[in-house]
Design a protein around this motif. Structure first.
Motif, PDB file in Angstrom:
ATOM      1  N   ASP A   7       0.856  -1.183   0.000  1.00  0.00           N
ATOM      2  CA  ASP A   7       0.000   0.000   0.000  1.00  0.00           C
ATOM      3  C   ASP A   7       0.897   1.240   0.000  1.00  0.00           C
ATOM      4  O   ASP A   7       1.489   1.593   1.016  1.00  0.00           O
ATOM      5  N   VAL A   8       1.008   1.889  -1.157  1.00  0.00           N
ATOM      6  CA  VAL A   8       1.945   3.003  -1.302  1.00  0.00           C
ATOM      7  C   VAL A   8       1.608   4.172  -0.375  1.00  0.00           C
ATOM      8  O   VAL A   8       2.502   4.793   0.184  1.00  0.00           O
ATOM      9  N   LEU A   9       0.334   4.465  -0.175  1.00  0.00           N
ATOM     10  CA  LEU A   9      -0.028   5.590   0.688  1.00  0.00           C
ATOM     11  C   LEU A   9       0.349   5.316   2.144  1.00  0.00           C
ATOM     12  O   LEU A   9       0.858   6.205   2.837  1.00  0.00           O
ATOM     13  N   ALA A  10       0.125   4.092   2.617  1.00  0.00           N
ATOM     14  CA  ALA A  10       0.515   3.737   3.985  1.00  0.00           C
ATOM     15  C   ALA A  10       2.030   3.813   4.146  1.00  0.00           C
ATOM     16  O   ALA A  10       2.540   4.282   5.168  1.00  0.00           O
ATOM     17  N   TYR A  11       2.771   3.371   3.123  1.00  0.00           N
ATOM     18  CA  TYR A  11       4.238   3.394   3.175  1.00  0.00           C
ATOM     19  C   TYR A  11       4.771   4.824   3.244  1.00  0.00           C
ATOM     20  O   TYR A  11       5.674   5.136   4.013  1.00  0.00           O
ATOM     21  N   LEU A  12       4.217   5.722   2.433  1.00  0.00           N
ATOM     22  CA  LEU A  12       4.752   7.080   2.328  1.00  0.00           C
ATOM     23  C   LEU A  12       4.387   7.981   3.502  1.00  0.00           C
ATOM     24  O   LEU A  12       5.101   8.953   3.761  1.00  0.00           O
ATOM     25  N   ALA A  13       3.314   7.688   4.216  1.00  0.00           N
ATOM     26  CA  ALA A  13       2.841   8.573   5.285  1.00  0.00           C
ATOM     27  C   ALA A  13       3.957   8.873   6.278  1.00  0.00           C
ATOM     28  O   ALA A  13       4.695   7.988   6.701  1.00  0.00           O
ATOM     29  N   GLY A  14       4.104  10.172   6.608  1.00  0.00           N
ATOM     30  CA  GLY A  14       5.112  10.594   7.569  1.00  0.00           C
ATOM     31  C   GLY A  14       6.098  11.578   6.965  1.00  0.00           C
ATOM     32  O   GLY A  14       5.842  12.188   5.926  1.00  0.00           O
ATOM     33  N   SER A  15       7.242  11.721   7.627  1.00  0.00           N
ATOM     34  CA  SER A  15       8.261  12.693   7.210  1.00  0.00           C
ATOM     35  C   SER A  15       9.498  11.982   6.673  1.00  0.00           C
ATOM     36  O   SER A  15       9.906  10.933   7.193  1.00  0.00           O
ATOM     37  N   TRP A  16      10.093  12.593   5.643  1.00  0.00           N
ATOM     38  CA  TRP A  16      11.257  12.025   4.967  1.00  0.00           C
ATOM     39  C   TRP A  16      12.313  13.106   4.764  1.00  0.00           C
ATOM     40  O   TRP A  16      11.988  14.223   4.365  1.00  0.00           O
ATOM     41  N   ARG A  17      13.554  12.772   5.022  1.00  0.00           N
ATOM     42  CA  ARG A  17      14.687  13.618   4.656  1.00  0.00           C
ATOM     43  C   ARG A  17      14.922  13.434   3.160  1.00  0.00           C
ATOM     44  O   ARG A  17      14.900  12.302   2.663  1.00  0.00           O
ATOM     45  N   VAL A  18      15.155  14.540   2.443  1.00  0.00           N
ATOM     46  CA  VAL A  18      15.269  14.488   0.988  1.00  0.00           C
ATOM     47  C   VAL A  18      16.606  15.061   0.540  1.00  0.00           C
ATOM     48  O   VAL A  18      17.000  16.150   0.977  1.00  0.00           O
ATOM     49  N   THR A  19      17.285  14.322  -0.331  1.00  0.00           N
ATOM     50  CA  THR A  19      18.503  14.807  -0.981  1.00  0.00           C
ATOM     51  C   THR A  19      18.331  14.572  -2.477  1.00  0.00           C
ATOM     52  O   THR A  19      18.075  13.442  -2.897  1.00  0.00           O
ATOM     53  N   ARG A  20      18.425  15.646  -3.280  1.00  0.00           N
ATOM     54  CA  ARG A  20      18.213  15.532  -4.728  1.00  0.00           C
ATOM     55  C   ARG A  20      19.397  16.136  -5.470  1.00  0.00           C
ATOM     56  O   ARG A  20      19.791  17.273  -5.204  1.00  0.00           O
ATOM     57  N   SER A  21      19.948  15.386  -6.400  1.00  0.00           N
ATOM     58  CA  SER A  21      20.952  15.951  -7.303  1.00  0.00           C
ATOM     59  C   SER A  21      20.269  16.249  -8.631  1.00  0.00           C
ATOM     60  O   SER A  21      19.404  15.495  -9.084  1.00  0.00           O
ATOM     61  N   VAL A  22      20.631  17.367  -9.227  1.00  0.00           N
ATOM     62  CA  VAL A  22      20.079  17.784 -10.513  1.00  0.00           C
ATOM     63  C   VAL A  22      21.253  18.028 -11.453  1.00  0.00           C
ATOM     64  O   VAL A  22      22.144  18.822 -11.149  1.00  0.00           O
ATOM     65  N   ARG A  23      21.251  17.307 -12.573  1.00  0.00           N
ATOM     66  CA  ARG A  23      22.329  17.477 -13.538  1.00  0.00           C
ATOM     67  C   ARG A  23      21.743  17.840 -14.894  1.00  0.00           C
ATOM     68  O   ARG A  23      20.861  17.149 -15.406  1.00  0.00           O
ATOM     69  N   ASP A  24      22.224  18.941 -15.458  1.00  0.00           N
ATOM     70  CA  ASP A  24      21.870  19.331 -16.820  1.00  0.00           C
ATOM     71  C   ASP A  24      22.845  18.592 -17.735  1.00  0.00           C
ATOM     72  O   ASP A  24      24.036  18.912 -17.760  1.00  0.00           O
ATOM     73  N   ARG A  25      22.341  17.590 -18.447  1.00  0.00           N
ATOM     74  CA  ARG A  25      23.227  16.757 -19.266  1.00  0.00           C
ATOM     75  C   ARG A  25      23.754  17.510 -20.479  1.00  0.00           C
ATOM     76  O   ARG A  25      24.770  17.122 -21.036  1.00  0.00           O
ATOM     77  N   ALA A  26      23.110  18.593 -20.880  1.00  0.00           N
ATOM     78  CA  ALA A  26      23.588  19.374 -22.028  1.00  0.00           C
ATOM     79  C   ALA A  26      24.763  20.268 -21.628  1.00  0.00           C
ATOM     80  O   ALA A  26      25.782  20.312 -22.307  1.00  0.00           O
ATOM     81  N   SER A  27      24.626  20.989 -20.513  1.00  0.00           N
ATOM     82  CA  SER A  27      25.656  21.947 -20.103  1.00  0.00           C
ATOM     83  C   SER A  27      26.669  21.361 -19.126  1.00  0.00           C
ATOM     84  O   SER A  27      27.764  21.905 -18.975  1.00  0.00           O
ATOM     85  N   GLY A  28      26.278  20.273 -18.434  1.00  0.00           N
ATOM     86  CA  GLY A  28      27.140  19.711 -17.399  1.00  0.00           C
ATOM     87  C   GLY A  28      26.953  20.370 -16.042  1.00  0.00           C
ATOM     88  O   GLY A  28      27.569  19.964 -15.064  1.00  0.00           O
ATOM     89  N   ASP A  29      26.093  21.393 -15.960  1.00  0.00           N
ATOM     90  CA  ASP A  29      25.852  22.071 -14.679  1.00  0.00           C
ATOM     91  C   ASP A  29      25.164  21.105 -13.708  1.00  0.00           C
ATOM     92  O   ASP A  29      24.375  20.252 -14.119  1.00  0.00           O
ATOM     93  N   GLU A  30      25.482  21.275 -12.412  1.00  0.00           N
ATOM     94  CA  GLU A  30      24.892  20.425 -11.391  1.00  0.00           C
ATOM     95  C   GLU A  30      24.365  21.261 -10.245  1.00  0.00           C
ATOM     96  O   GLU A  30      24.924  22.306  -9.921  1.00  0.00           O
ATOM     97  N   GLY A  31      23.275  20.785  -9.657  1.00  0.00           N
ATOM     98  CA  GLY A  31      22.686  21.439  -8.501  1.00  0.00           C
ATOM     99  C   GLY A  31      22.293  20.411  -7.474  1.00  0.00           C
ATOM    100  O   GLY A  31      22.381  19.201  -7.705  1.00  0.00           O
ATOM    101  N   ARG A  32      21.838  20.919  -6.308  1.00  0.00           N
ATOM    102  CA  ARG A  32      21.467  20.017  -5.218  1.00  0.00           C
ATOM    103  C   ARG A  32      20.343  20.638  -4.396  1.00  0.00           C
ATOM    104  O   ARG A  32      20.346  21.834  -4.126  1.00  0.00           O
ATOM    105  N   PHE A  33      19.402  19.776  -4.021  1.00  0.00           N
ATOM    106  CA  PHE A  33      18.319  20.162  -3.119  1.00  0.00           C
ATOM    107  C   PHE A  33      18.455  19.339  -1.853  1.00  0.00           C
ATOM    108  O   PHE A  33      18.640  18.123  -1.911  1.00  0.00           O
ATOM    109  N   ASP A  34      18.342  19.993  -0.698  1.00  0.00           N
ATOM    110  CA  ASP A  34      18.308  19.311   0.589  1.00  0.00           C
ATOM    111  C   ASP A  34      17.108  19.831   1.352  1.00  0.00           C
ATOM    112  O   ASP A  34      16.922  21.053   1.441  1.00  0.00           O
ATOM    113  N   GLY A  35      16.311  18.916   1.893  1.00  0.00           N
ATOM    114  CA  GLY A  35      15.138  19.367   2.621  1.00  0.00           C
ATOM    115  C   GLY A  35      14.367  18.225   3.240  1.00  0.00           C
ATOM    116  O   GLY A  35      14.917  17.155   3.515  1.00  0.00           O
TER     117      GLY A  35
END
Length: 147
Positions: A9-37
């Motif tokens: 049950d995906v909704l039961a699994y997801l309920a609650g709080s999660w630490r998030v780390t996201r990397s973002v890479r522009d494959r055309a330019s090579g630029d990279e970013g990061r989200f933490d939250g």
């Protein structure tokens, strides 16, 4: 990674709080970013979950606050979800009953293809590949349960 954890049950699994780390890479330019939250999957007024994400996104050395809101509604099959943008527009389906799911979301001329994988009871990942005339991005997000 070849091992996925089935989620009945995906909704039961997801309920609650999660630490998030996201990397973002522009494959055309090579630029990279990061989200933490943090992402909180909380109660909606009605069935489903309200997904509220907030944190800091750093792109080209510039940090700025970032947030987004989604709605995870019960899907057509028990245990699945219908993911919607905050305004109700459809985003993608989500079925983690095998521990892995692929979803597509067309956005203008670009195509977002997401792969969702469950590692264990407290960790899951999304990888979005965005391709088209306007974008060539790779977004990898790791979620770890808080508490």
């Amino acid at each position: 990674m070849g091992e996925f954890r089935p989620v009945p049950d995906v909704l039961a699994y997801l309920a609650g709080s999660w630490r998030v780390t996201r990397s973002v890479r522009d494959r055309a330019s090579g630029d990279e970013g990061r989200f933490d939250g943090v992402t909180v999957f909380g109660a909606l007024n009605g069935p489903g979950l309200l997904h509220e994400e907030s944190g800091t996104f750093v792109w080209l050395g510039v940090a700025r606050p970032a947030e987004r809101t989604l709605r995870f509604l019960p899907g057509p099959t028990p245990g699945t979800a219908d993911v919607r943008f905050a305004d109700g527009r459809p985003f993608h389906d989500l079925d983690l009953r095998t521990g892995r799911h692929i979803a597509d979301h067309p956005c203008s001329a670009d195509l977002y293809r997401g792969e969702f994988t469950v590692r264990d009871a407290d960790r899951w990942r999304t990888v979005w590949r965005v391709a088209g005339p306007a974008k060539d991005l790779l977004l990898t997000t790791d979620y770890a349960r808080v508490g």
